[in-house]
Design a protein around this motif. Sequence first.
Motif: not given
Ligand code: C2E
Length: 375
Positions: A149, A167, A177, A182, A219, A280, A337, A357
């Motif tokens: 992103q 993904r 998701s 995770i 993580s 976060d 976001g 975002g």
């Molecule tokens: P995060 O690190 O806070 O990542 C941002 C999340 O918000 C991502 O969701 C992204 O797709 C989503 N997002 C970004 N911009 C927007 C927006 O404008 N609107 C909305 N509604 N959502 C937006 P995603 O990809 O589903 O990931 C969710 C969480 O899962 C991440 O939150 C992170 O904590 C975890 N995650 C994702 N990939 C990894 C990874 O490779 N390793 C680890 N340890 N955690 C991961």
Amino acid sequence: VNDSYGHGTGDQLIRAVAAGLDVLIPKGAVLARIGGDEFAIAFLSDSENAAALQLAEQILDFLVEPLEIGRRVVVVGASIGIAMSSLGTIGREELVRRSDLAMYKAKEAGRARMMLYDPSMDADREQRNALELDLRIAIESGDLTLAYQPLIDASTHAITGVEALVRWNRPGHGPVSPELFIPIAETSGLIESLGLFVLRKACETAKQWPDLNVSVNVSPGQFRNPAFADYVRYVLKQTEIETGRITLEITEGYMIQNPQRTRQSIERLKALGVKVALDDFGSGFSSIGYLRQFGFDRIKIDRSLVMGVNEDKRQREMLQATVALARSLDIPVTAEGIETEEQAIAMRLFGCDCLQGYLFGKPVTSDLITEMLNE
Ligand code: C2E
Ligand code: CA
Ligand code: CA
Ligand code: CA
């Protein structure tokens, strides 16, 4: 039993809890320590669930009060699972298994809770085991992919970096998701191999974008390992990436429990040349006082906060104060976001130098990022 200050489950603490429980349990009941910080209480009662529920409530009440251990005051919480059997209908082992399952459900539901076993918990557990197995296979066979992103400069709106997001397209089920898998990777010991995969893949992919920063989520389960910095060094060396282009994003939960170790880990990572961001921010404990000592290179304001920017005055003011605080520590701030033009304008006004975002771009394949860069 969970020691909220992360001092571990020292024997003194365990003894104090046991002594408290001992006073509470009914005559003729058995209290046993069944492992580390887990206790079991078994007793006969002629009421259905009432006696067990009442006892569970008393235990939770007892633990609300801080315990004095030597000169320390410690806050302890418990997650309680309850299972019942009419005399002889359910075997002892099955009873323990059921209460254990209910205890894990209580734990998942949050701190200081009790939960009664019900058969649907078995179905949940089976589904979860199946998911865990598939995830293990996906990690081993490299079936996870990364989406990227864009991270946008707040003034020029140019892409300055990307965040790698894992993904998983689960065979026969479709996309799952990361918010779901995770945490499962965390509790099943898969997080380290998953994390290594993500880091290596992100570093390899980053080579095709020499001008971009690449952020990778870490993580707590990875960060907790004292050897984490060694893994990172190994991957950086192996992929020959310029270390200054890599940012590791960590969340505040772990940090609050283990400030000392967090500081050490961050120092070691920074010595490798990578940057470390607090992810976060504003979503949980908001440990503002801590911030300076950790030496974060960047703070990311959580989407849940950003969403409220145009909602009401109070939310807006809180958000503004949070960004101002980060900036007063001379730490650059990213807003995540961002979905609307108004949010982008406000966050820039508050002093965020970097925006992320859907307004600027959803997570996409590396090929699409390359296309965006060539536009
Ligand atoms: P995060 O690190 O806070 O990542 C941002 C999340 O918000 C991502 O969701 C992204 O797709 C989503 N997002 C970004 N911009 C927007 C927006 O404008 N609107 C909305 N509604 N959502 C937006 P995603 O990809 O589903 O990931 C969710 C969480 O899962 C991440 O939150 C992170 O904590 C975890 N995650 C994702 N990939 C990894 C990874 O490779 N390793 C680890 N340890 N955690 C991961
Ligand atoms: Ca525990
Ligand atoms: Ca993140
Ligand atoms: Ca977030």
